[in-house]
Write a protein that holds these residues in place. Structure first.
Motif, mmCIF file in Angstrom:
data_model
loop_
_atom_site.group_PDB
_atom_site.id
_atom_site.type_symbol
_atom_site.label_atom_id
_atom_site.label_comp_id
_atom_site.label_asym_id
_atom_site.label_seq_id
_atom_site.Cartn_x
_atom_site.Cartn_y
_atom_site.Cartn_z
ATOM 1 N N UNK A 1 0.825 -1.213 0.000
ATOM 2 C CA UNK A 1 0.000 0.000 0.000
ATOM 3 C C UNK A 1 0.862 1.267 0.000
ATOM 4 N N UNK A 2 2.110 1.145 0.474
ATOM 5 C CA UNK A 2 3.004 2.300 0.493
ATOM 6 C C UNK A 2 3.504 2.668 -0.905
ATOM 7 N N UNK A 3 3.407 1.713 -1.828
ATOM 8 C CA UNK A 3 4.042 1.900 -3.141
ATOM 9 C C UNK A 3 3.042 1.949 -4.303
ATOM 10 N N UNK A 4 1.767 1.891 -4.010
ATOM 11 C CA UNK A 4 0.790 1.861 -5.099
ATOM 12 C C UNK A 4 -0.424 2.714 -4.757
ATOM 13 N N UNK A 5 -1.135 3.132 -5.810
ATOM 14 C CA UNK A 5 -2.374 3.873 -5.590
ATOM 15 C C UNK A 5 -3.452 2.958 -5.017
ATOM 16 N N UNK A 6 -3.446 1.698 -5.485
ATOM 17 C CA UNK A 6 -4.421 0.721 -4.992
ATOM 18 C C UNK A 6 -3.775 -0.657 -4.932
ATOM 19 N N UNK A 7 -4.287 -1.480 -4.028
ATOM 20 C CA UNK A 7 -3.893 -2.885 -3.965
ATOM 21 C C UNK A 7 -5.162 -3.735 -3.979
ATOM 22 N N UNK A 8 -5.251 -4.620 -4.956
ATOM 23 C CA UNK A 8 -6.375 -5.551 -5.038
ATOM 24 C C UNK A 8 -5.934 -6.904 -4.487
ATOM 25 N N UNK A 9 -6.870 -7.587 -3.837
ATOM 26 C CA UNK A 9 -6.556 -8.914 -3.295
ATOM 27 C C UNK A 9 -7.386 -9.968 -4.010
ATOM 28 N N UNK A 10 -6.710 -10.853 -4.737
ATOM 29 C CA UNK A 10 -7.366 -11.993 -5.371
ATOM 30 C C UNK A 10 -7.423 -13.144 -4.361
ATOM 31 N N UNK A 11 -8.634 -13.437 -3.891
ATOM 32 C CA UNK A 11 -8.821 -14.510 -2.908
ATOM 33 C C UNK A 11 -8.852 -15.839 -3.655
ATOM 34 N N UNK A 12 -7.675 -16.455 -3.785
ATOM 35 C CA UNK A 12 -7.540 -17.658 -4.600
ATOM 36 C C UNK A 12 -8.342 -18.814 -3.988
ATOM 37 N N UNK A 13 -9.020 -19.574 -4.873
ATOM 38 C CA UNK A 13 -9.808 -20.741 -4.461
ATOM 39 C C UNK A 13 -10.858 -20.381 -3.412
ATOM 40 N N UNK A 14 -11.371 -19.155 -3.478
ATOM 41 C CA UNK A 14 -12.266 -18.726 -2.405
ATOM 42 C C UNK A 14 -13.537 -19.569 -2.327
ATOM 43 N N UNK A 15 -14.177 -19.832 -3.454
ATOM 44 C CA UNK A 15 -15.468 -20.542 -3.402
ATOM 45 C C UNK A 15 -15.304 -21.968 -2.875
ATOM 46 N N UNK A 16 -14.244 -22.654 -3.301
ATOM 47 C CA UNK A 16 -13.979 -23.986 -2.759
ATOM 48 C C UNK A 16 -13.657 -23.897 -1.270
ATOM 49 N N UNK A 17 -12.877 -22.864 -0.913
ATOM 50 C CA UNK A 17 -12.531 -22.681 0.491
ATOM 51 C C UNK A 17 -13.748 -22.375 1.340
ATOM 52 N N UNK A 18 -14.643 -21.555 0.815
ATOM 53 C CA UNK A 18 -15.845 -21.184 1.565
ATOM 54 C C UNK A 18 -16.739 -22.398 1.791
ATOM 55 N N UNK A 19 -16.859 -23.240 0.766
ATOM 56 C CA UNK A 19 -17.694 -24.437 0.897
ATOM 57 C C UNK A 19 -17.077 -25.432 1.877
ATOM 58 N N UNK A 20 -15.767 -25.429 1.974
ATOM 59 C CA UNK A 20 -15.068 -26.390 2.843
ATOM 60 C C UNK A 20 -14.955 -25.871 4.274
ATOM 61 N N UNK A 21 -14.652 -24.575 4.416
ATOM 62 C CA UNK A 21 -14.460 -23.979 5.742
ATOM 63 C C UNK A 21 -14.764 -22.488 5.631
ATOM 64 N N UNK A 22 -16.036 -22.150 5.702
ATOM 65 C CA UNK A 22 -16.464 -20.761 5.476
ATOM 66 C C UNK A 22 -15.868 -19.807 6.513
ATOM 67 N N UNK A 23 -15.705 -20.274 7.733
ATOM 68 C CA UNK A 23 -15.171 -19.405 8.784
ATOM 69 C C UNK A 23 -13.754 -18.947 8.449
ATOM 70 N N UNK A 24 -12.923 -19.887 8.006
ATOM 71 C CA UNK A 24 -11.542 -19.503 7.696
ATOM 72 C C UNK A 24 -11.479 -18.670 6.405
ATOM 73 N N UNK A 25 -12.252 -19.047 5.403
ATOM 74 C CA UNK A 25 -12.240 -18.288 4.138
ATOM 75 C C UNK A 25 -12.623 -16.836 4.387
ATOM 76 N N UNK A 26 -13.644 -16.618 5.212
ATOM 77 C CA UNK A 26 -14.055 -15.249 5.546
ATOM 78 C C UNK A 26 -12.992 -14.541 6.376
ATOM 79 N N UNK A 27 -12.301 -15.283 7.217
ATOM 80 C CA UNK A 27 -11.235 -14.686 8.031
ATOM 81 C C UNK A 27 -10.116 -14.149 7.132
ATOM 82 N N UNK A 28 -9.835 -14.851 6.040
ATOM 83 C CA UNK A 28 -8.829 -14.368 5.077
ATOM 84 C C UNK A 28 -9.271 -13.046 4.452
ATOM 85 N N UNK A 29 -10.561 -12.949 4.097
ATOM 86 C CA UNK A 29 -11.078 -11.701 3.521
ATOM 87 C C UNK A 29 -11.041 -10.572 4.547
#
Length: 528
Positions: A135-163
């Motif tokens: 964030x110190x070096x860019x105007x914006x930082x986007x976060x690609x939540x890799x494998x999010x849908x599979x992660x949410x179906x498997x462990x929604x609590x942890x997937x949301x914690x990552x977000x």
């Protein structure tokens, strides 16, 4: 007021990971310019830490005078056991001097423990540290939540914690990724809706097409609150590809009323699609929705009769909105409506109830029964119209030709030579030429014989050559259909020939290609 949806293109990174696609740096720069013309908001240029080519791209892209697009650089969270400021990939991102960084991180606990081999808590630290530092070096930082849908179906609590961790690190947009492409639209709708209740940062969608649902998944994500769509032109991407922006954009804008790009820029969509195919050295998919050559093509007589009165009877949008065009195909299914519409396109006057209309229909049906197909050979079709109506002019007569293939040694290439004799008016021309194969030799010889009389042929080139077996049950004695694409500096046209002899079928298509060119030149000069 229309809701604006951000379009994020990853053709240059995710798209280039497709089988059979490899973009050079110059290729990527040319595509960047086209995407900028289209009005794409974000262009992901590549992963500067992964290869020298992407690093070079980021140096050169700074010199492009882009008007609409912002270049983003892609990378991962920093590696375990290495401080974020010492991570080489992170350093490469900063060195790219891109205004926006897109960072992917694990959100499926299975991937964290099995692929990344770290604890769930340590993975959260990797996400937080990387986003906070960049964030110190860019105007914006986007976060690609890799494998999010599979992660949410498997462990929604942890997937949301990552977000939540990415949100706390001040990510500007969190993109939910269906990395394996196995999630279905109903699941995407429910999960995005659930996430929207927990996360205040703007959401995006990054869908892969392994279940053939990437476009649908992208659309339902937007309907349920996402504001950014990531995808590629023509759906290029690893395995089965990514969400196809050539379908996502018009569906969102023309069907659902969202604002993706300016309407006048949307008319460039077909042009950009075909440009990217050309740069990728791939044949465009004719049946691709919205931008494919067949997307607004009509063949059945009932369909053609209807669209001539009201196009919306068999077209879900007007093709001009996306830069495409309506096409009327003529085949053995054709009725009089098809013939009249094609005559309009060819600027050939034809009365609706005239005997000539039926004569053309009968001629087409007879030829298609013999193996001809005019859907991909409209130059031959126009010549057939003119011949049937007595409007076709003869430019030369063939006296004879001979084609010789000679192979002198087993490990040497075959030599091809054609000799030909033609009559133009009262003049007889006899010449010979070699070529890369018998068809090329024959084409070279014919044009060489005619160029003295028709110098405009010097600009004509044989661009493509295709052979299709018509009746495959007869083996090597089968009838073949040859399609030839010819072109000059201004136009491209296709012609067809059919015979049990491949040289004869090729000759028919070659002659049609030359006669079409000469016919058009005479029409242009008002001599026909």
């Amino acid at each position: 007021m229309q809701k604006i949806i951000e379009i994020y293109d990853t053709t240059l990174r995710d798209g280039s990971q497709a089988e059979d696609i490899s973009f050079s740096v110059d290729d990527k720069l040319r595509i960047t310019e086209k995407l900028d013309e289209l009005g794409i908001h974000y262009i992901e240029g590549g992963w500067p830490g992964s290869n020298p080519k992407d690093a070079e791209y980021f140096k050169k892209v700074k010199k492009l005078p882009l008007k609409n697009s912002v270049i983003t650089a892609f990378g991962s969270t920093h590696r375990p056991k290495i401080k974020v400021e010492n991570d080489s990939n992170v350093k490469s991102l900063i060195a790219s001097e891109a205004k926006i960084f897109t960072i992917f991180g694990k959100t499926w606990d299975f991937h964290v423990t099995e692929a990344l081999k770290v604890s769930l808590e340590e993975n959260l630290e990797l996400i937080f540290n990387t986003i906070t530092y960049l964030k110190k070096y860019a105007e914006k930082v986007f976060f690609d939540a890799e494998h999010f849908f599979d992660g949410y179906k498997d462990n929604s609590e942890y997937a949301l914690k990552c977000l939540k961790t990415a949100e706390e690190a001040k990510a500007d947009c969190i993109i939910l990724c269906d990395t394996n492409g196995g999630t279905l639209p109903a699941e995407v709708a429910k999960i995005v809706k659930d996430v929207r209740q927990s996360i205040n940062v703007p959401l995006g969608i990054h869908a892969h097409n392994d279940s053939d649902c990437a476009v649908a998944n992208s659309i339902v994500a937007i309907i349920n609150g996402a504001v950014q769509v990531q995808g590629t032109i023509n759906g290029f991407g690893e395995r089965c590809g990514n969400a196809n922006l050539c379908s996502v954009i018009p569906n969102l804008q023309l069907k659902l009323g969202y604002r993706c790009i300016d309407d006048y820029k949307l008319k460039k969509l077909t042009e950009v699609s075909r440009f990217v195919y050309e740069i990728a050295n791939l044949i465009p998919f004719k049946r691709q929705p919205f931008v494919g050559e067949s997307a607004f093509a009509h063949k059945g007589g009932v369909h053609v009769s209807a669209v001539r009165k009201r196009p919306e009877t068999y077209e879900h949008i007007r093709p001009e909105l996306v830069g495409n065009r309506q096409r009327i195909l003529v085949s053995d299914l054709a009725g009089k409506s098809n013939i009249l519409k094609k005559a309009e396109e060819f600027n050939i006057p034809l009365e609706p109830n005239s005997l000539e209309v039926q004569a053309i229909v009968d001629a087409i049906k007879t030829l298609e029964n013999e193996g001809y197909q005019f859907e991909g050979a409209e130059a031959s079709l126009e010549l057939l119209f003119r011949k049937t109506l007595g409007l076709k002019r003869k430019f030369f007569d063939l006296i004879g030709f001979r084609v010789i293939d000679e192979k002198r040694k087993g490990d040497e290439p075959t030599l091809s030579e054609a000799t030909i004799m033609v009559k133009v008016g009262k003049n007889i021309e006899h010449t010979a030429s070699t070529g890369n194969g018998p068809v090329n030799a024959l084409d070279n010889a014919l044009r060489k014989a005619l160029e003295r009389f028709y110098p405009e042929l010097k600009r004509v080139r044989l661009k493509d050559y295709k052979v299709r077996v018509v009746n495959s049950g007869k083996g090597t004695a089968s009838k073949v259909r040859v399609l030839i694409e010819s072109g000059d500096d201004e136009d491209v046209w296709s012609t067809v020939g059919v015979s049990e002899n491949i040289i004869e079928a090729s000759w028919q298509a070659i002659v049609d290609g030359i006669e079409y060119k000469l016919c058009k030149e005479k029409i242009k000069k008002g001599e026909i």
